[in-house]
Design a protein around this motif. Structure first.
Motif, PDB file in Angstrom:
ATOM      1  N   PRO A  33      14.302   8.630   3.304  1.00 27.27           N
ATOM      2  CA  PRO A  33      13.504   8.655   2.072  1.00 27.27           C
ATOM      3  C   PRO A  33      12.043   8.351   2.358  1.00 27.27           C
ATOM      4  O   PRO A  33      11.714   7.514   3.199  1.00 27.27           O
ATOM      5  CB  PRO A  33      14.148   7.555   1.211  1.00 27.27           C
ATOM      6  N   PHE A  34      11.164   9.048   1.645  1.00 29.50           N
ATOM      7  CA  PHE A  34       9.723   8.890   1.811  1.00 29.50           C
ATOM      8  C   PHE A  34       9.143   8.412   0.483  1.00 29.50           C
ATOM      9  O   PHE A  34       9.197   9.124  -0.527  1.00 29.50           O
ATOM     10  CB  PHE A  34       9.088  10.210   2.233  1.00 29.50           C
ATOM     11  N   PHE A  35       8.599   7.204   0.477  1.00 24.11           N
ATOM     12  CA  PHE A  35       8.011   6.621  -0.725  1.00 24.11           C
ATOM     13  C   PHE A  35       6.492   6.739  -0.628  1.00 24.11           C
ATOM     14  O   PHE A  35       5.874   6.176   0.284  1.00 24.11           O
ATOM     15  CB  PHE A  35       8.400   5.141  -0.855  1.00 24.11           C
ATOM     16  N   LEU A  36       5.894   7.463  -1.556  1.00 16.79           N
ATOM     17  CA  LEU A  36       4.442   7.564  -1.632  1.00 16.79           C
ATOM     18  C   LEU A  36       3.966   6.629  -2.736  1.00 16.79           C
ATOM     19  O   LEU A  36       4.328   6.786  -3.903  1.00 16.79           O
ATOM     20  CB  LEU A  36       4.006   8.995  -1.937  1.00 16.79           C
ATOM     21  N   LEU A  37       3.149   5.644  -2.358  1.00 16.38           N
ATOM     22  CA  LEU A  37       2.650   4.639  -3.288  1.00 16.38           C
ATOM     23  C   LEU A  37       1.185   4.942  -3.579  1.00 16.38           C
ATOM     24  O   LEU A  37       0.362   4.956  -2.665  1.00 16.38           O
ATOM     25  CB  LEU A  37       2.802   3.243  -2.685  1.00 16.38           C
ATOM     26  N   THR A  38       0.869   5.188  -4.819  1.00 13.73           N
ATOM     27  CA  THR A  38      -0.491   5.596  -5.188  1.00 13.73           C
ATOM     28  C   THR A  38      -1.328   4.448  -5.730  1.00 13.73           C
ATOM     29  O   THR A  38      -2.504   4.639  -6.030  1.00 13.73           O
ATOM     30  CB  THR A  38      -0.440   6.727  -6.231  1.00 13.73           C
ATOM     31  N   GLY A  39      -0.739   3.263  -5.850  1.00  9.00           N
ATOM     32  CA  GLY A  39      -1.464   2.138  -6.445  1.00  9.00           C
ATOM     33  C   GLY A  39      -2.076   1.179  -5.454  1.00  9.00           C
ATOM     34  O   GLY A  39      -2.558   0.121  -5.848  1.00  9.00           O
ATOM     35  N   GLY A  40      -2.050   1.519  -4.173  1.00 10.53           N
ATOM     36  CA  GLY A  40      -2.658   0.645  -3.172  1.00 10.53           C
ATOM     37  C   GLY A  40      -1.619  -0.101  -2.353  1.00 10.53           C
ATOM     38  O   GLY A  40      -0.433  -0.152  -2.695  1.00 10.53           O
ATOM     39  N   PRO A  41      -2.056  -0.709  -1.245  1.00 18.86           N
ATOM     40  CA  PRO A  41      -1.135  -1.381  -0.329  1.00 18.86           C
ATOM     41  C   PRO A  41      -0.344  -2.530  -0.939  1.00 18.86           C
ATOM     42  O   PRO A  41       0.757  -2.845  -0.463  1.00 18.86           O
ATOM     43  CB  PRO A  41      -2.068  -1.898   0.782  1.00 18.86           C
ATOM     44  N   MET A  42      -0.867  -3.179  -1.971  1.00 20.73           N
ATOM     45  CA  MET A  42      -0.139  -4.307  -2.536  1.00 20.73           C
ATOM     46  C   MET A  42       1.095  -3.882  -3.322  1.00 20.73           C
ATOM     47  O   MET A  42       1.804  -4.735  -3.869  1.00 20.73           O
ATOM     48  CB  MET A  42      -1.078  -5.153  -3.405  1.00 20.73           C
ATOM     49  N   GLU A  43       1.369  -2.571  -3.367  1.00 16.57           N
ATOM     50  CA  GLU A  43       2.661  -2.108  -3.892  1.00 16.57           C
ATOM     51  C   GLU A  43       3.768  -2.266  -2.855  1.00 16.57           C
ATOM     52  O   GLU A  43       4.945  -2.193  -3.194  1.00 16.57           O
ATOM     53  CB  GLU A  43       2.569  -0.640  -4.310  1.00 16.57           C
ATOM     54  N   ILE A  44       3.393  -2.484  -1.584  1.00 19.16           N
ATOM     55  CA  ILE A  44       4.391  -2.617  -0.529  1.00 19.16           C
ATOM     56  C   ILE A  44       5.314  -3.813  -0.756  1.00 19.16           C
ATOM     57  O   ILE A  44       6.549  -3.676  -0.687  1.00 19.16           O
ATOM     58  CB  ILE A  44       3.714  -2.698   0.856  1.00 19.16           C
ATOM     59  N   PRO A  45       4.795  -5.034  -1.032  1.00 18.53           N
ATOM     60  CA  PRO A  45       5.707  -6.157  -1.263  1.00 18.53           C
ATOM     61  C   PRO A  45       6.678  -5.917  -2.415  1.00 18.53           C
ATOM     62  O   PRO A  45       7.850  -6.300  -2.329  1.00 18.53           O
ATOM     63  CB  PRO A  45       4.755  -7.327  -1.558  1.00 18.53           C
ATOM     64  N   ALA A  46       6.200  -5.301  -3.489  1.00 15.10           N
ATOM     65  CA  ALA A  46       7.080  -5.023  -4.627  1.00 15.10           C
ATOM     66  C   ALA A  46       8.177  -4.037  -4.233  1.00 15.10           C
ATOM     67  O   ALA A  46       9.342  -4.187  -4.630  1.00 15.10           O
ATOM     68  CB  ALA A  46       6.267  -4.478  -5.802  1.00 15.10           C
ATOM     69  N   LEU A  47       7.815  -3.019  -3.448  1.00 14.13           N
ATOM     70  CA  LEU A  47       8.815  -2.065  -2.967  1.00 14.13           C
ATOM     71  C   LEU A  47       9.846  -2.770  -2.089  1.00 14.13           C
ATOM     72  O   LEU A  47      11.054  -2.539  -2.219  1.00 14.13           O
ATOM     73  CB  LEU A  47       8.134  -0.944  -2.185  1.00 14.13           C
ATOM     74  N   MET A  48       9.386  -3.619  -1.196  1.00 18.30           N
ATOM     75  CA  MET A  48      10.300  -4.358  -0.315  1.00 18.30           C
ATOM     76  C   MET A  48      11.275  -5.200  -1.131  1.00 18.30           C
ATOM     77  O   MET A  48      12.470  -5.267  -0.827  1.00 18.30           O
ATOM     78  CB  MET A  48       9.495  -5.253   0.632  1.00 18.30           C
ATOM     79  N   GLN A  49      10.768  -5.825  -2.179  1.00 19.10           N
ATOM     80  CA  GLN A  49      11.626  -6.664  -3.016  1.00 19.10           C
ATOM     81  C   GLN A  49      12.651  -5.819  -3.765  1.00 19.10           C
ATOM     82  O   GLN A  49      13.832  -6.183  -3.835  1.00 19.10           O
ATOM     83  CB  GLN A  49      10.771  -7.473  -3.989  1.00 19.10           C
ATOM     84  N   ARG A  50      12.230  -4.700  -4.325  1.00 14.10           N
ATOM     85  CA  ARG A  50      13.164  -3.840  -5.061  1.00 14.10           C
ATOM     86  C   ARG A  50      14.263  -3.297  -4.151  1.00 14.10           C
ATOM     87  O   ARG A  50      15.417  -3.161  -4.567  1.00 14.10           O
ATOM     88  CB  ARG A  50      12.421  -2.666  -5.706  1.00 14.10           C
ATOM     89  N   LEU A  51      13.888  -2.972  -2.909  1.00 17.93           N
ATOM     90  CA  LEU A  51      14.859  -2.402  -1.983  1.00 17.93           C
ATOM     91  C   LEU A  51      15.728  -3.462  -1.323  1.00 17.93           C
ATOM     92  O   LEU A  51      16.730  -3.122  -0.684  1.00 17.93           O
ATOM     93  CB  LEU A  51      14.136  -1.605  -0.888  1.00 17.93           C
TER      94      LEU A  51
END
Length: 313
Positions: free
Chosen positions: A111-129
């Motif tokens: 899976p390829f996740f493209l985050l358009t809101g900036g790098p600080m979306e990474i921690p939220a993605l990590m938490q959701r996953l």
């Protein structure tokens, strides 16, 4: 993050990446308890926008295979003004390359996740996953280093169990092992590089089979709208149509039977490379190396194989 003793049957464990390429930014808390479902490993792609010949992705796959965890790739667009300091030509090339990469990742079941809101979306993605580890590229650019520090800080604060590794997949010799001081002379630096070059200039292993993805699915991306929106906000240096982005186009520029650098152009490189009226003597690889569509190490390996064809180079 210690590997498990026995990966799941049928899972191809990627050969370990040279440990000097890897920096542990946060160790995490090791493997999950017995019987617990392992969290996925997320590769935060930054500078090296490719699936092939990518030490960072190979390291992430190795971590995932060791604990029979799934693997995902995430890419974050940087916000203004850093992203939009680029021109329309650069942004179009970047996004069209990512479009091809996302399609290639889908064929590999990654899976390829493209985050358009900036790098600080990474921690939220990590938490959701419920991710167990984050593997990031290395970049010397200050905004990227600051973003990585902020992401690591957020992960250490909010999810202490998440391991964070950084891999230099861009340079043949990892930048943090090339030299321990500020170099002022190519002569002294070259001697250091030559001593370790054979240790690092090795063939890449294949990316092994991945665990089927069973977590949150990436959102569908309207690439045409995204490209138009991002490029419309940038300075209007028009895109070009003679240089296609992506891994396949990069390999064609290097090894293509028609105009590949190592198969055709290199024959006149020694004599014509400094003449602006003879662009076909140049490699044409700069955009692909800049955006990480091709590995500098792959270029070096292929050049080494063909050195006898142009000994002056």
């Amino acid at each position: 993050m210690a590997p498990s003793a026995s990966p799941s049957p049928g899972l191809a464990v990627t050969a370990p990446v040279h440990q000097a390429r890897v920096r542990v930014l946060h160790p995490g808390q090791g493997l999950p308890p017995a019987g617990a479902k392992p969290g996925p490993v997320v590769y935060w792609m930054l500078r090296d926008q490719r699936l092939a010949d990518n030490w960072a992705l190979l390291h992430a796959a190795s971590l995932a295979a060791a604990s029979a965890a799934p693997l995902a790739v995430a890419f974050s667009l940087f916000p203004k003004p850093f992203l939009l300091s680029a021109r329309r030509r650069q942004l179009g090339f970047l996004l069209r390359g990512l479009r091809r990469l996302a399609a290639d990742a889908a064929t590999r079941r990654i899976p390829f996740f493209l985050l358009t809101g900036g790098p600080m979306e990474i921690p939220a993605l990590m938490q959701r996953l419920g991710a167990s580890a984050l593997v990031a590229d290395f970049s010397p650019l200050r905004p990227v280093r600051e973003a990585l520090d902020a992401v690591v800080g957020a992960l250490c604060r909010d999810a202490a169990s998440v391991a964070v590794h950084q891999v230099d997949a861009h340079n043949v010799v990892p930048v943090w092992t090339a030299s321990g001081k500020l170099e002022y002379s190519a002569k002294t630096f070259r001697s250091k590089m030559n001593k370790v070059l054979d240790e690092y200039l090795v063939e890449f292993p294949e990316l092994g089979e991945v665990v089927p993805w069973d977590r949150e699915q990436p959102k569908d991306i309207d690439w045409d709208t995204l490209i138009d929106t991002v490029c419309s906000q940038a300075e209007d240096v028009p895109e070009i149509d003679w240089c296609e982005p992506g891994e396949a186009a990069a390999m064609e520029a290097l090894l293509g039977t028609k105009d590949g650098f190592l198969t055709k152009r290199i024959k006149s490189y020694d004599s014509d490379r400094n003449y602006p009226t003879k662009p076909m003597a140049l490699s044409g690889l700069s955009p692909y190396l800049h955006f990480g569509h091709i590995s500098a190490q792959r270029c070096a390996l292929e050049a080494k194989k063909r050195r006898h064809l142009s000994p002056k180079c």
